[in-house]
Design a protein around this motif. Structure first.
Motif, PDB file in Angstrom:
ATOM      1  N   GLU A 164       0.820  -1.216   0.000  1.00 22.46           N
ATOM      2  CA  GLU A 164       0.000   0.000   0.000  1.00 22.46           C
ATOM      3  C   GLU A 164       0.852   1.263   0.000  1.00 22.46           C
ATOM      4  N   CYS A 167       2.185   1.873  -3.488  1.00 24.08           N
ATOM      5  CA  CYS A 167       1.100   2.369  -4.351  1.00 24.08           C
ATOM      6  C   CYS A 167       0.845   3.846  -4.086  1.00 24.08           C
ATOM      7  N   SER A 172       1.377   7.036  -6.655  1.00 27.59           N
ATOM      8  CA  SER A 172       0.245   7.921  -6.946  1.00 27.59           C
ATOM      9  C   SER A 172       0.624   9.399  -6.950  1.00 27.59           C
ATOM     10  N   TYR A 195       2.666   0.324 -15.392  1.00 29.28           N
ATOM     11  CA  TYR A 195       2.789  -0.808 -14.465  1.00 29.28           C
ATOM     12  C   TYR A 195       2.781  -2.091 -15.292  1.00 29.28           C
ATOM     13  N   ASP A 228      -3.729  -3.805  -6.410  1.00 35.14           N
ATOM     14  CA  ASP A 228      -3.043  -2.519  -6.406  1.00 35.14           C
ATOM     15  C   ASP A 228      -3.834  -1.447  -7.147  1.00 35.14           C
ATOM     16  N   LEU A 285      -4.538   2.577  -6.686  1.00 31.64           N
ATOM     17  CA  LEU A 285      -4.070   3.540  -7.685  1.00 31.64           C
ATOM     18  C   LEU A 285      -5.219   4.284  -8.349  1.00 31.64           C
TER      19      LEU A 285
END
Length: 369
Positions: A309, A312, A316, A323, A334, A338
């Motif tokens: 997390e 991610c 962001s 990806y 994920d 995102l």
């Protein structure tokens, strides 16, 4: 692909209906899986339907006075003896019976339990012979003779021992969008197993790169499979990888391709984020001027476990995210994070592993608003 071991060998588990049918099953499964995040068509990149694996591993099975290649049985109960494998690249396919005969004729099969093959598009091959015994000078002399006769390289491995007859790497040439890129692939290290799909994967990624007038950040860069082609498009690339051997290989591959605008950092993603945010100072970052980078795009190619997390949330921050995933399940997990800040612009499926349930996925995301 026609294989006389379909239904017996565990290497292929989806074979009814042929290649196109097994591919259609993957596409439909992943359309459903990613429907919460993307409603468009999935871009599908096919594999050759045979001779597609440039890296393969086989057991060696001793029976009476003979040796055989073997694979796990499809029901995972014992093994199936094989004398050919149409999955493997044509050079490996041709070599397999010749190698087995040479091993037996030269009496170096004692306590041999496995053979690994690594091949290139230019037909170079490294063969690793795996033993439950130590290897001496006599073994190396015989292996060197066999290597010369078969025009290959041979590595002998046993516990704590690596004996090289020739060299321990091949040089792969990937043709991408009209350009050639050269990579040294080292025996017993990670390489993409399907070179034709790998070329398509890199081409797709290049086409989906955004804001190439700025700089690129790459996490999990490995030996530079994507990094080096990307460097031709960006002003500068900053790439992180935790494996020391992968970083060393990536630097070698930089030289092979006359690329100079990449800085590699041997750090975990967690450490890199801490360094970037000023939480901790790291010696490994002392020569890197972060303030000189203008990064709008981040590229990630994590392991099967995907990103956690925190990673991610870090990704962001950037306007564009590209990806590549070898596990659609963790990718979907994920994307749930995102897609709070980004929208999916393109979704691709790369059929790296025909006749299995596995699929490689690519996602291009851009920040909302």
């Amino acid at each position: 692909m026609n294989c006389k071991y379909f239904g017996k060998c565990g290497a292929c588990v989806v074979y009814d209906g042929g290649y196109e049918y097994q591919l259609s099953l993957k596409v439909e499964l992943n359309k459903d899986r990613f429907r919460p995040f993307y409603g468009g068509n999935i871009s599908v990149f096919k594999s050759p339907d045979s001779n597609y694996r440039s890296r393969s591993e086989f057991k060696i099975w001793h029976m009476d006075d003979e040796i055989h290649y073997a694979m796990n049985n499809i029901d995972k109960n014992g093994v199936v003896l094989i004398d050919e494998c149409p999955q493997v690249s044509r050079p490996i396919y041709v070599l397999m019976p010749k190698l087995l005969k040479a091993i037996k004729d030269n009496n170096i099969d004692f306590k041999l339990f496995g053979v690994d093959f690594l091949s290139s598009n230019s037909k170079e091959i490294v063969v690793s012979l795996l033993y439950h015994r130590s290897l001496d000078a006599a073994w190396k002399e015989i292996a060197t003779k066999i290597a010369a006769e078969l025009e290959i390289y041979i590595i002998g491995r046993s516990r704590g021992q690596k004996v090289v007859a020739g060299q321990d790497y091949i040089t792969e040439i990937l043709k991408i969008n009209g350009s050639e890129f050269r990579f040294n692939y080292i025996e017993n290290s990670f390489t993409q197993p399907n070179s034709k799909v790998n070329e398509q994967m890199i081409s797709w990624a290049l086409e989906n790169l955004s804001d190439t007038d700025s700089d690129l950040l790459e996490l999990y860069c490995g030996a530079g499979n994507f990094t080096i082609p990307f460097a031709k498009e960006f002003r500068k690339v900053l790439a992180t990888e935790i494996s020391k051997s992968s970083i060393n290989a990536a630097k070698t591959n930089m030289g092979l391709n006359s690329v100079e605008n990449i800085e590699f950092v041997r750090m975990s993603v967690e450490e890199f984020v801490q360094a970037l945010d000023g939480v901790r100072e790291f010696n490994r970052m002392k020569d890197i001027d972060i303030s000189s980078y203008g990064i709008n795009t981040i590229f990630v190619d994590p392991p099967r476990s995907g990103m956690d997390e925190a990673t991610c949330n870090f990704a962001s921050r950037y306007e564009n995210i590209l990806y590549i995933s070898c596990n659609p399940e963790t990718l979907a997990r994920d994307l749930a994070i995102l897609c709070k800040t980004h929208v999916v612009n393109d979704l691709a499926l790369f059929d790296q592993f025909p006749y299995t349930h596995h699929a490689e996925m690519g996602v291009k995301l851009s920040k909302k608003g």
